[in-house]
Design an enzyme around this catalytic site. Structure first.
Site, PDB file in Angstrom:
ATOM      1  N   LYS A 116      20.387  29.193 -10.022  1.00 23.89           N
ATOM      2  CA  LYS A 116      21.560  28.799 -10.806  1.00 23.89           C
ATOM      3  C   LYS A 116      22.455  30.015 -11.005  1.00 23.89           C
ATOM      4  O   LYS A 116      22.189  30.882 -11.824  1.00 23.89           O
ATOM      5  CB  LYS A 116      21.145  28.249 -12.178  1.00 23.89           C
TER       6      LYS A 116
ATOM      7  N   CYS B 126      25.473  46.514 -14.517  1.00 21.04           N
ATOM      8  CA  CYS B 126      24.380  46.721 -15.474  1.00 21.04           C
ATOM      9  C   CYS B 126      24.022  48.197 -15.606  1.00 21.04           C
ATOM     10  O   CYS B 126      23.606  48.652 -16.657  1.00 21.04           O
ATOM     11  CB  CYS B 126      23.173  45.895 -15.076  1.00 21.04           C
TER      12      CYS B 126
ATOM     13  N   GLU C  79      15.907  40.926 -15.663  1.00 24.33           N
ATOM     14  CA  GLU C  79      16.772  42.049 -15.270  1.00 24.33           C
ATOM     15  C   GLU C  79      17.977  41.969 -16.199  1.00 24.33           C
ATOM     16  O   GLU C  79      18.887  41.168 -15.987  1.00 24.33           O
ATOM     17  CB  GLU C  79      17.208  41.906 -13.800  1.00 24.33           C
TER      18      GLU C  79
ATOM     19  N   GLU D   7      26.321  47.365 -25.190  1.00 28.87           N
ATOM     20  CA  GLU D   7      26.782  47.238 -23.806  1.00 28.87           C
ATOM     21  C   GLU D   7      28.173  46.596 -23.829  1.00 28.87           C
ATOM     22  O   GLU D   7      28.303  45.418 -24.189  1.00 28.87           O
ATOM     23  CB  GLU D   7      25.819  46.372 -22.986  1.00 28.87           C
TER      24      GLU D   7
HETATM   25  P1  NAD Z   1      24.645  35.773 -19.423  1.00 31.94           P
HETATM   26  O1  NAD Z   1      23.332  36.119 -20.015  1.00 31.94           O
HETATM   27  O2  NAD Z   1      25.704  35.247 -20.296  1.00 31.94           O
HETATM   28  O3  NAD Z   1      24.462  34.693 -18.260  1.00 31.94           O
HETATM   29  C1  NAD Z   1      23.587  34.906 -17.173  1.00 31.94           C
HETATM   30  C2  NAD Z   1      23.182  33.561 -16.593  1.00 31.94           C
HETATM   31  O4  NAD Z   1      22.411  32.855 -17.557  1.00 31.94           O
HETATM   32  C3  NAD Z   1      24.335  32.646 -16.215  1.00 31.94           C
HETATM   33  O5  NAD Z   1      24.048  32.014 -15.000  1.00 31.94           O
HETATM   34  C4  NAD Z   1      24.341  31.640 -17.347  1.00 31.94           C
HETATM   35  O6  NAD Z   1      24.896  30.392 -16.981  1.00 31.94           O
HETATM   36  C5  NAD Z   1      22.865  31.510 -17.614  1.00 31.94           C
HETATM   37  N1  NAD Z   1      22.500  30.949 -18.921  1.00 31.94           N
HETATM   38  C6  NAD Z   1      23.193  30.969 -20.071  1.00 31.94           C
HETATM   39  N2  NAD Z   1      22.496  30.330 -21.060  1.00 31.94           N
HETATM   40  C7  NAD Z   1      21.333  29.914 -20.497  1.00 31.94           C
HETATM   41  C8  NAD Z   1      20.209  29.191 -20.984  1.00 31.94           C
HETATM   42  N3  NAD Z   1      20.126  28.787 -22.240  1.00 31.94           N
HETATM   43  N4  NAD Z   1      19.190  28.931 -20.110  1.00 31.94           N
HETATM   44  C9  NAD Z   1      19.255  29.345 -18.832  1.00 31.94           C
HETATM   45  N5  NAD Z   1      20.309  30.031 -18.313  1.00 31.94           N
HETATM   46  C10 NAD Z   1      21.333  30.311 -19.135  1.00 31.94           C
HETATM   47  O7  NAD Z   1      25.130  37.097 -18.655  1.00 31.94           O
HETATM   48  P2  NAD Z   1      26.523  37.339 -17.945  1.00 31.94           P
HETATM   49  O8  NAD Z   1      27.564  37.508 -18.993  1.00 31.94           O
HETATM   50  O9  NAD Z   1      26.707  36.301 -16.892  1.00 31.94           O
HETATM   51  O10 NAD Z   1      26.244  38.727 -17.199  1.00 31.94           O
HETATM   52  C11 NAD Z   1      26.376  39.980 -17.770  1.00 31.94           C
HETATM   53  C12 NAD Z   1      25.025  40.554 -18.150  1.00 31.94           C
HETATM   54  O11 NAD Z   1      24.175  40.606 -17.013  1.00 31.94           O
HETATM   55  C13 NAD Z   1      25.128  42.004 -18.638  1.00 31.94           C
HETATM   56  O12 NAD Z   1      24.311  42.176 -19.758  1.00 31.94           O
HETATM   57  C14 NAD Z   1      24.591  42.806 -17.450  1.00 31.94           C
HETATM   58  O13 NAD Z   1      24.098  44.075 -17.784  1.00 31.94           O
HETATM   59  C15 NAD Z   1      23.532  41.886 -16.950  1.00 31.94           C
HETATM   60  N6  NAD Z   1      23.158  42.212 -15.571  1.00 31.94           N
HETATM   61  C16 NAD Z   1      21.936  42.802 -15.354  1.00 31.94           C
HETATM   62  C17 NAD Z   1      21.573  43.182 -14.064  1.00 31.94           C
HETATM   63  C18 NAD Z   1      20.246  43.848 -13.796  1.00 31.94           C
HETATM   64  O14 NAD Z   1      19.821  43.864 -12.651  1.00 31.94           O
HETATM   65  N7  NAD Z   1      19.583  44.435 -14.777  1.00 31.94           N
HETATM   66  C19 NAD Z   1      22.437  42.944 -12.990  1.00 31.94           C
HETATM   67  C20 NAD Z   1      23.659  42.341 -13.250  1.00 31.94           C
HETATM   68  C21 NAD Z   1      24.010  41.980 -14.553  1.00 31.94           C
END
Ligand code: NAD
Length: 502
Positions: free
Chosen positions: A189, A298, A264, A394
């Protein structure tokens, strides 16, 4: 229809997709049935497409399809044949690099030059893990009981992957490639804000010979798809890439269903510059660490820890360098920084800068920025305590907090003063100090006189609020398989004991 929306449709057509994001379930493109979701171009702010959220029933079907296709994948394909299919997938993606990069740049607002590199990295990931498909072997364990004991590394079955919006196709390839190399089926997803390149990747993979249904894509909101897929009986593991807040919710749901997770998550990485560093290199490295991808990375070097004797000089160098960076249309080859990817993030970054200003920060920023789009110019926040909100949260934008330190011990203490543990760097010409600091700072990845070097062969992941588990390299193979221990009694007379065999 705007030019950008027309371009979106043309690119989708070229990749065999519909004119709006759809899920892929068992090889079929499927429209959602839930709440409407708008894809907005973060540069022109025009609407690119509107589509319906996929329902829980679609997620359930996707898991069923993955379960069936996974049996074929490990039953009908030899490990070498699985590797060959993955090589074909890599070539198919490579052949469409330009179209995929354009689509990513348009929807995610990421500069096209970065998108081309990220597509090339996906090709590299499929090739790397294709090579592993027929090299996954267990061990023979020298047990004392006279038995032959060996292990197999078995596929988990179906894994459910959830990815964010900041590097959509990169993250999809990063997780899909090791999962299928290990013999798993996948339901993925992507973020509802940037689903199309993941859909395109899977479509291309199917055209290149990946069995239909082995990898299924859910186009829609997290809670709907998440609740259904995490609870589905076929799903044996959940791999989440995203924010700590959502990661916690996903881990709670997976815990309730007794399923393991890899998380992650985010970071607030310390980029530490000592007074014996090559300052030209450190200044350029610091800019790349936080301003590339508009800070939406990230591992962004969002805390710049600088020895007090060079603090103002280095901050001046970074601030004057900000004016040489090209901000603009992500589709323009010259653009180095595009807009923030979406409205919600744009508002958040702006609010964090305003809050820091109110808290007494000296805000250094460039004077010009493009007229349209969610642009935040490169920004340095100076004069804040390392415990200030802007130095601990962050921000996920092109905003770095500069913090002075007096000596090595203090630099390490400040570096370890957040709840995160993802990445970091040190700039110094003292090799002993470079290694002392690398080992003392809490981080899954650490660079010496460098920043953001990553490769599919090297493990990646964090601790605490940055998550747990590892992606990339052979560590990902461990995450996507589980060991099975097999015992054979090789004695002439079997040792059948009432209780344990010793
Ligand atoms: P987010 O947590 O808002 O969303 C991530 C994903 O989770 C999306 O696909 C979203 O639709 C889904 N999601 C939301 N609510 C959910 C639920 N209740 N159940 C299941 N899935 C759900 O994050 P974002 O704003 O899309 O991305 C930014 C974040 O991602 C930052 O914190 C960044 O550091 C992190 N990130 C981490 C890495 C890593 O490898 N450590 C890499 C890229 C981004």
């Amino acid at each position: 229809m705007t030019d950008r929306a027309a371009m979106f449709q043309t690119l989708c057509e070229e990749l065999g997709l519909g004119q709006r994001p759809q899920s892929i379930v068992g090889g079929e493109l499927v429209d959602g049935v839930g709440a409407m979701i708008t894809l907005q171009d973060p540069f022109s702010l025009s609407t690119l497409a509107v589509y319906a959220d996929c329902a829980g029933a679609i997620a359930n079907r996707a898991c069923d399809c993955a379960e069936t296709a996974q049996r074929t994948w490990i039953g009908d394909f030899t490990p070498a044949a699985r590797g060959n299919v993955m090589q074909s997938v890599a070539s198919a993606i490579e052949a469409r690099t330009e179209t995929l990069a354009k689509l990513e740049a348009l929807v995610a607002g990421k500069p096209i030059r970065d998108c081309r590199i990220e597509v090339a990295k996906v090709v590299e990931m499929f090739r790397y893990y294709a090579g592993w498909a027929d090299k996954l072997h267990g061990e023979v364990i020298p047990v004392p009981s006279g038995h032959l004991n060996y292990t197999l590394r078995e596929a988990i079955g179906v894994v459910f992957q959830i990815t964010p919006w900041n590097a959509p196709i990169f993250t999809a390839g990063w997780q899909i490639a090791p999962a299928i190399a290990c013999g798993n089926g996948v339901v993925i997803k992507p973020s509802e804000l940037t689903p199309v390149t993941t859909i395109a990747l899977v479509r291309l993979a199917e055209e290149a010979g990946l069995p239909k249904g082995l990898v299924n894509v859910l186009a829609g909101l997290g809670p709907t798809a998440g609740a259904a897929a995490i609870a589905h009986k076929a799903v044996g593991k959940v791999v989440f890439v995203g924010s700590p807040a959502t990661g916690r919710r996903v881990a709670e749901a997976a815990g309730a269903a007794l399923k393991p997770v890899v998380l992650e998550l985010g970071g607030k990485s310390a980029n530490i510059v000592f007074d014996d560093a090559n300052l030209q290199h450190a200044a350029l490295g610091a800019q790349a660490a936080i301003f590339s991808s508009a800070g939406q990375s990230c591992v962004a070097g969002s805390r710049l820890l600088v020895h007090k004797d060079i603090h103002s000089r280095l901050v001046d160098m970074i601030a004057s360098g900000m004016n040489d960076i090209t901000l603009g249309d992500p589709l323009d080859d010259a653009t180095e920084i595009g807009p923030i990817s979406n409205a919600r993030q744009y508002e958040f970054v702006g609010a964090m800068i305003a809050d820091a200003r109110q808290g007494g920060a000296t805000v250094r920023t460039r004077s010009t920025r493009p007229q349209s789009g969610f642009f935040v110019p490169p920004t340095v926040l100076d004069g804040l305590s390392h415990q200030a909100k802007a130095a601990q949260t962050e921000i996920f934008g092109p905003v770095v907090t500069a913090i002075p330190f007096a000596n090595e011990a203090e630099a390490i203490e400040i570096a370890n003063s957040t709840e995160f543990g993802l990445a970091g760097a040190v700039w110094t010409s003292d090799v002993g100090r470079a290694h002392r600091v690398s080992q003392a700072v809490r981080a899954g990845t650490f660079w010496i006189n460098s920043y953001k070097a990553i490769h599919v062969s090297s493990p990646f992941g964090g601790s605490r609020e940055s998550g747990f588990g590892r992606s990339s390299g052979t560590d990902a193979l461990m995450e996507y398989t589980s060991p099975k221990s097999i015992w054979l009694d090789s004695g002439e007379i079997p040792k059948i004991a009432f209780g344990y065999v010793s």
